[in-house]
Design a protein around this motif. Structure first.
Motif, PDB file in Angstrom:
ATOM      1  N   GLN A 206       6.972   4.193  -2.667  1.00 11.46           N
ATOM      2  CA  GLN A 206       5.562   4.352  -2.312  1.00 11.46           C
ATOM      3  C   GLN A 206       5.455   4.283  -0.791  1.00 11.46           C
ATOM      4  OE1 GLN A 206       3.129   4.968  -4.556  1.00 11.46           O
ATOM      5  NE2 GLN A 206       4.597   4.831  -6.246  1.00 11.46           N
TER       6      GLN A 206
ATOM      7  N   ALA B 109      12.117  -0.830  -3.898  1.00 11.32           N
ATOM      8  CA  ALA B 109      11.557  -1.315  -5.161  1.00 11.32           C
ATOM      9  C   ALA B 109      12.636  -1.432  -6.222  1.00 11.32           C
ATOM     10  CB  ALA B 109      10.450  -0.378  -5.640  1.00 11.32           C
TER      11      ALA B 109
ATOM     12  N   GLU C 146       6.397  -2.450   0.332  1.00 11.97           N
ATOM     13  CA  GLU C 146       7.503  -2.365  -0.619  1.00 11.97           C
ATOM     14  C   GLU C 146       8.722  -3.129  -0.101  1.00 11.97           C
ATOM     15  OE1 GLU C 146      10.286   1.102  -2.636  1.00 11.97           O
ATOM     16  OE2 GLU C 146       8.137   1.476  -2.364  1.00 11.97           O
TER      17      GLU C 146
ATOM     18  N   GLN D  32      12.336   4.671  -9.098  1.00 11.79           N
ATOM     19  CA  GLN D  32      12.608   3.597  -8.146  1.00 11.79           C
ATOM     20  C   GLN D  32      14.095   3.469  -7.808  1.00 11.79           C
ATOM     21  OE1 GLN D  32      10.853   0.087  -9.911  1.00 11.79           O
ATOM     22  NE2 GLN D  32       8.808   0.622  -9.166  1.00 11.79           N
TER      23      GLN D  32
ATOM     24  N   LEU E 250      11.629   4.373   0.313  1.00  9.20           N
ATOM     25  CA  LEU E 250      10.339   3.924  -0.182  1.00  9.20           C
ATOM     26  C   LEU E 250       9.951   4.738  -1.414  1.00  9.20           C
ATOM     27  CD1 LEU E 250       8.440   3.639   3.212  1.00  9.20           C
ATOM     28  CD2 LEU E 250       9.067   1.729   1.730  1.00  9.20           C
TER      29      LEU E 250
END
Length: 713
Positions: free
Chosen positions: A254, A195, A259, A190, A252
């Motif tokens: 994900q 995030a 997010e 991350q 990102l």
């Protein structure tokens, strides 16, 4: 109604609606709507989940008010797609349609994949003797990202519309990737993402500092320019936006827009606003020799400002007020609509709290030049969504008449580069800067005190992403941009910096002490001035970029914050910055909502500000006009009312002592309004704690002191 074959299933196509523009999930399928005033046909190309195989090609069946549209039943959120536009390929008339080039939807809410540079991306044949007048028939689909249909549902936990008042706003400019790329509290997967920034440990660190509003460098989908890729570099800052409604996938962890929504929600939970740095002045499609990726292929003559016919030039060529090869044409109603639709989307759907506009003068340009009453500024002023958020202009561009500091309309704040240059020059020791500094300390009223504008309209800053960090400002006389691969030719040559006696790193204790004090001097000046302060992330603990003042392409340790490398001096500087921000927060006299004039205010007749020479006498014209004046005091009288209706004020008064000389200066203090003077902050002694009943003070060379006179309860 038409039925077209697909590798997935039969797709039923109907007329659909010409609004909203873009790809909108309806519950039974997707409505596609694409503006083009000059295309003869627009096709939607659907791709498999990997974005590699085209599974269907659908000609939008209807054309209403210059919008091609159609509804495709059965298409679901997550579908990958792109566009192809048919029409005239006539560069000399401003048209560059080429259906062999897969185009991004200007209204796409998400993208997948990244751009790979190749000759197929260009509408003409590279190397052809006719240059951009030639026509290239190679398909570009394999090289371009794909648009993604999104599901916008999200469960927010924080209320909508709770924003920080302007007078309490402190902006903190940072980079999503660089802030957490090396953060030890963020999981490796991350780091450098939305995030990662959303981690509570990270957000607590920001909120605990005392800032209120986090300004993120561009996070809308942008490209790495080909010349950077060829050198193994990246577009780190992100000032080359291609998708005005979409997040850049590189941030990102994900593949979901949730997010970013989660980041905004968590920032609001920590009391922090989110401000986006946005780039609506140009695109990465460049000039007539640039690639065909989106706007150029959909309707070049509408989206861009082109040269007028005549003088042998004409619309084959682009107006380049941005210095990037092209300029978006906000005089066109559909382009203006796209920009304002984009802004409303980020506020209403993503819940951001404001924007900082790169090269904002461009947005206010009409064919005749900068116009304070131009379409974009008028649109923002009357829009019920945009008029209620924070709007910050970078009030210059490189076109004719491009410098417009102080000329934006009411409701706008503006980056004040004159503040930056004046503060740097004063603490460097330049002559003749005392009067200019006085103006800066009072929110540059000569520029902004008109039409009911407030002091917050002046966004004061000393450093920003573009230029030296604060630590480098006091450590380098010259830029050191060799890592950028341009032989140190890029970046500003005159930075008003001073290395304090040695270029770059040194072990000399006296030089290190002076550098630390100079950083405290400039931070104190910034956070004790009227107006809206902006702090560059990392300046609070002395982050360095090794003398690079143009780190736009340095997605590496040069730009990333080295959390583990913060030394004792860095922690002490951060503690000092927290004290400054607490002082600003606790003392209303530092956050006046009216410009200080030096005139008597209220029934008691107390001037809101007084300027004093070191001997305690009022500063006269002779002092201000003396180029050698480098020491003075400013008294902010808390007895002056905060506003026109508040009556007699009862706030504490502050006395600020500025000594820009190398030698110490003895200050005789004026009578305190109440309770005597108490020394609460000294850049020469950051550990000082509230020396009482001060009547005189000796300020060492290059230092700033703050004294408080607290009224009786």
């Amino acid at each position: 109604m038409t039925t077209l074959p697909s590798s997935r299933a039969q797709l039923v196509v109907s007329e659909g609606l010409p609004h909203p523009l873009g790809a909108t999930f309806t519950g039974t399928g997707v409505n596609f709507a694409v503006f083009s005033a000059h295309a003869t046909r627009i096709e939607v190309c659907l791709f498999d989940e990997a974005g590699e195989v085209e599974t269907a090609r659908i000609a939008l069946p209807e054309y209403t008010d210059e919008v091609w549209h159609g509804h495709v039943a059965g298409v679901q959120p997550g579908a990958r797609y792109g566009l192809r536009a048919h029409g005239p390929y006539a560069p000399e008339s401003g048209h560059r349609f080429n259906p062999h080039k897969l185009l991004l939807d200007p209204y796409a809410k998400a993208h997948m994949g990244s751009l790979r540079w190749g000759p197929e991306l260009f509408g003409y044949t590279l190397g052809h003797p006719d240059a951009d007048l030639s026509f290239d028939e190679r398909d570009s689909a394999a090289l371009v990202p794909k648009c993604v249909v999104v599901d916008s549902r999200f469960e927010w936990t924080q209320p909508l519309g709770t924003r920080v008042p302007w007078d309490r706003t402190v902006v903190y400019e940072t980079h999503v990737g660089g802030f957490t790329r090396r953060h030890p509290g963020v999981p490796a997967a991350q780091q450098g993402t939305f995030a990662g920034l959303a981690h509570d440990d990270v957000l607590r660190t920001i909120a605990d500092l005392g800032v209120t509003s986090v300004e993120l460098l561009p996070i809308q989908m942008f490209l790495d320019q080909s010349y950077l890729v060829d050198k193994g570099l990246k577009n780190y800052w992100g000032y080359d936006t291609l998708g005005f409604f979409a997040l850049d996938p590189r941030y990102l962890s994900q593949p979901t827009i949730d997010e970013f929504k989660g980041l905004v929600d968590r920032m609001h939970a920590h009391g922090l606003e989110v401000i986006l740095d946005v780039v609506y002045n140009h695109t990465p499609e460049g000039n007539e020799l640039g690639p065909t990726l989106c706007f150029k292929g959909l309707d070049n003559a509408s989206y861009y400002r082109l040269m007028p016919a005549g003088d042998g030039i004409g619309p084959r060529y682009y107006i380049n007020d941005t210095g990037t090869g092209n300029t978006l044409n906000l005089s066109h109603p559909r382009v203006l609509q796209m920009v304002t639709d984009s802004l409303r989307y980020w506020v209403s759907e993503m819940r951001v709290d404001g924007f900082r506009f790169d090269l904002a003068t461009i947005l206010a340009r009409e064919p005749h030049g900068f116009d304070e009453g131009g379409g974009f500024l008028d649109s923002c002023r009357q829009d019920p969504v945009l008029s209620s958020i924070k709007l910050i202009a970078e009030p210059w561009d490189c076109g004719p008449g491009g410098y417009q500091v102080g000329q934006f309309p009411p409701g706008w704040a503006e980056w004040n580069d004159r503040y930056r240059d004046t503060v740097r020059a004063f603490w460097r020791g330049d002559e003749g800067k005392a009067a200019d500094l006085a103006s800066c300390l009072t929110a540059s009223g000569g520029l902004f005190n008109k039409r009911g504008r407030r002091p917050w309209a002046s966004v004061n800053f000393i450093t920003a992403h573009d230029g030296f960090t604060l630590a480098d400002l006091v450590s380098y006389n010259d830029k050191h941009n060799e890592a950028n691969g341009e032989d140190n030719r890029d970046g500003h040559g005159e930075n008003l910096s001073w290395n304090c006696g040695a270029e770059g790193p040194t072990q000399d204790e006296e030089i290190l002490a002076l550098r630390s004090r100079q950083q405290r001097n400039m931070l104190a000046t910034l956070l004790l001035s009227q107006g809206t302060p902006m702090l560059l992330a990392g300046d609070e603990f002395g982050r360095t970029q090794q003398g690079n003042n143009n780190a736009y392409c340095q997605d590496n340790e040069i730009s990333w914050i080295d959390w583990a490398g913060i030394d004792d001096a860095g922690h002490q500087l951060r503690a000092f910055t927290r004290r400054l921000l607490a002082l600003r927060r606790e003392q209303p006299v530092l956050r006046r909502m009216r410009f200080l004039t030096g005139q008597a205010q209220g029934e008691g007749g107390h001037p809101d500000v007084r300027w004093l020479a070191p001997d305690g006498q009022a500063m006269a014209d002779a002092h201000w006009n003396d180029a050698h004046t480098r020491a003075f005091a400013v008294m902010l009288d808390g007895r002056s009312p905060r506003s026109a209706i508040s009556g007699e004020g009862h706030d504490a008064s502050l006395l600020l002592l500025f000594n820009g000389w190398e030698d110490e200066v003895r200050f005789t203090l004026p009578d305190a309004p109440a309770g005597g003077w108490r020394l609460v902050l000294d850049t020469a002694d950051p550990a000082i704690e509230g020396e009482q009943d001060v009547r005189e003070h000796t300020a060492i060379g290059r230092s700033l002191q703050v004294l408080v006179s607290q009224p009786q309860a």
